[in-house]
Design a protein around this motif. Structure first.
Motif, short mmCIF file in Angstrom:
data_model
loop_
_atom_site.label_atom_id
_atom_site.label_comp_id
_atom_site.label_asym_id
_atom_site.label_seq_id
_atom_site.Cartn_x
_atom_site.Cartn_y
_atom_site.Cartn_z
N HIS A 171 0.94 -1.28 0.13
CA HIS A 171 0.01 0.01 0.17
C HIS A 171 1.05 1.19 -0.13
N PRO A 172 0.76 1.93 -0.97
CA PRO A 172 1.51 3.27 -1.14
C PRO A 172 1.00 4.40 -0.47
N LEU A 181 6.69 6.14 1.73
CA LEU A 181 6.23 5.02 2.55
C LEU A 181 5.42 4.05 1.80
N VAL A 182 5.66 2.80 2.18
CA VAL A 182 4.76 1.56 1.46
C VAL A 182 4.39 0.50 2.75
N GLU A 183 3.37 0.23 2.63
CA GLU A 183 2.85 -0.51 4.02
C GLU A 183 2.83 -2.11 3.27
N ILE A 184 3.40 -2.97 3.99
CA ILE A 184 3.67 -4.32 3.23
C ILE A 184 2.84 -5.26 4.18
N VAL A 185 1.70 -5.88 3.68
CA VAL A 185 0.79 -6.52 4.68
C VAL A 185 0.45 -7.77 3.76
N LYS A 203 12.78 -1.32 -1.11
CA LYS A 203 14.16 -0.61 -0.57
C LYS A 203 15.14 -0.40 -1.90
N THR A 204 15.20 -1.23 -2.84
CA THR A 204 15.92 -1.24 -3.84
C THR A 204 15.57 0.14 -4.77
N VAL A 210 7.53 -0.57 5.31
CA VAL A 210 7.13 -0.98 6.68
C VAL A 210 6.53 -2.28 6.52
N LYS A 211 6.79 -3.35 7.43
CA LYS A 211 6.20 -4.70 7.43
C LYS A 211 5.05 -4.85 8.58
N LEU A 212 3.97 -5.21 8.24
CA LEU A 212 3.14 -5.48 9.11
C LEU A 212 2.81 -7.11 9.30
#
Length: 345
Positions: A171-172, A181-185, A203-204, A210-212
């Motif tokens: 989720h951007p 920021l990107v939420e990784i769910v 990251k690349t 961020v990891k949920l």
């Protein structure tokens, strides 16, 4: 000897890749990796620009050729403006980045050769499930299927898919080109390697993932955002403050801090550590929090009051709104540049 020299050059280019957030393959002059973007709206175009800045080949898919043509024209215009203002991401020129982006109206052709697929269709559960159902039938076992959804739970999107272990939400924040920021769910059945690969990829390309650890309604960003919006709505609705002054409290107050540090670090620094902060302020925090009202309806008289105030400040006219969005993006770009500069000092 020639092999040793070549190896040294490859090593140097790999170091350049890390420094510039470019994939090593692209920086080393090798064939860049390929991603597919499903949907060519605002978010899809932003993702295409982010990946191209990272040196990835991008196939941008949509069902209408005219939509894709317009999207590519907008990307071209944005990239050239960013280059002229010195805000273009990545180490290559706008022309080189644009050469990495192609458009396609055939889904199978769009995802062929892609190692990562980012879905960016409208926020409609049935539409997204249909898209992922189609993708599930044509992708291999090593392709990551990712959604840009801002509020749909992975369990609602991906359950029942054959490749569910390869599915994840990335989720951007709108717009992703300017806000990293990107939420990784993960879905409950997502393979941990899918999460790690997605995190590494983000990251690349220069994003801040961020990891949920598990799914939750609203993820994290929107839960925090809605908590602020909810209390803002109540305070204006109760006549305690005007809508414009309420926004000023955030833009010239809390927002100044939160642009660089989060609420927990703010607590930590505003006392002698977290424990000391809680010792000093827990009673006051609980006293204030207990006065918060119920969840607002976001309708009726308060909606009209806030809408009127915002419309007086920024008329709801496409030209005016677009100009304001452009100014917002310029501010965000300047802020991102400042943060990057401060971190490197």
């Amino acid at each position: 000897m020639a092999g040793a020299v070549g190896g040294g050059r490859a090593r140097i280019k790999a170091e350049v890749a890390v420094a510039t957030h470019l994939p090593v393959a692209a920086a080393a002059g090798m064939e860049p990796s390929q991603v597919a973007i499903i949907g060519s709206g605002l978010i899809g175009c932003s993702w295409a620009m982010v990946f191209a800045a990272g040196g990835f080949k991008v196939k941008l898919y949509d069902i209408a050729q005219q939509q894709l043509t317009s999207a590519l024209e907008n990307i071209c215009k944005q990239m050239k403006e960013l280059e002229e203002s010195g805000f273009l991401k990545g180490a290559s020129s706008a022309e080189q980045q644009l050469a990495l982006i192609s458009i396609c109206t055939d889904l199978r052709a769009a995802v062929e050769g892609a190692t990562f697929i980012q879905e960016c269709t409208p926020e409609n559960l049935e539409l997204k499930k249909k898209i992922f159902g189609q993708l599930d039938l044509i992708v291999g076992d090593n392709v990551i299927l990712s959604s840009s959804t801002s509020c749909l739970l992975p369990s609602k999107l991906f359950t029942g898919l054959k490749h569910v272990k390869q599915c994840i939400v990335s989720h951007p924040v709108n717009p992703p080109y300017f806000v990293p920021l990107v939420e990784i769910v993960p879905h409950p059945e997502t393979d941990p390697s899918t999460t790690e690969r997605t995190y590494a990829l983000m990251k690349t390309i220069g994003q801040s993932p961020v990891k949920l650890n598990r799914e939750i309604e609203g993820f994290v960003l929107n839960r925090l955002q809605y908590a602020v919006i909810s209390e803002a709505w109540r305070l204006v609705g109760e006549g305690l403050i005007s809508p414009t002054d309420l926004d000023l409290v955030m833009s010239d107050g809390l927002g100044m801090r939160y642009a660089f540090i989060g609420p927990l670090e703010t607590m930590h620094l505003n006392a002698e550590g977290i424990s000391n902060y809680c010792e000093r302020y827990r009673e006051g925090m609980r006293l204030v929090l207990n006065t918060f009202g119920p969840v607002p309806e976001f309708s009726g008289e308060i909606e009209q009051k806030i809408s009127q105030a915002m419309s007086e400040k920024i008329p709801v006219v496409p030209k005016v709104l677009d100009a304001r969005r452009k100014r917002r993006d310029e501010y965000l770009t300047g802020l991102a540049k400042l943060k990057k500069q401060m971190k490197s000092d």
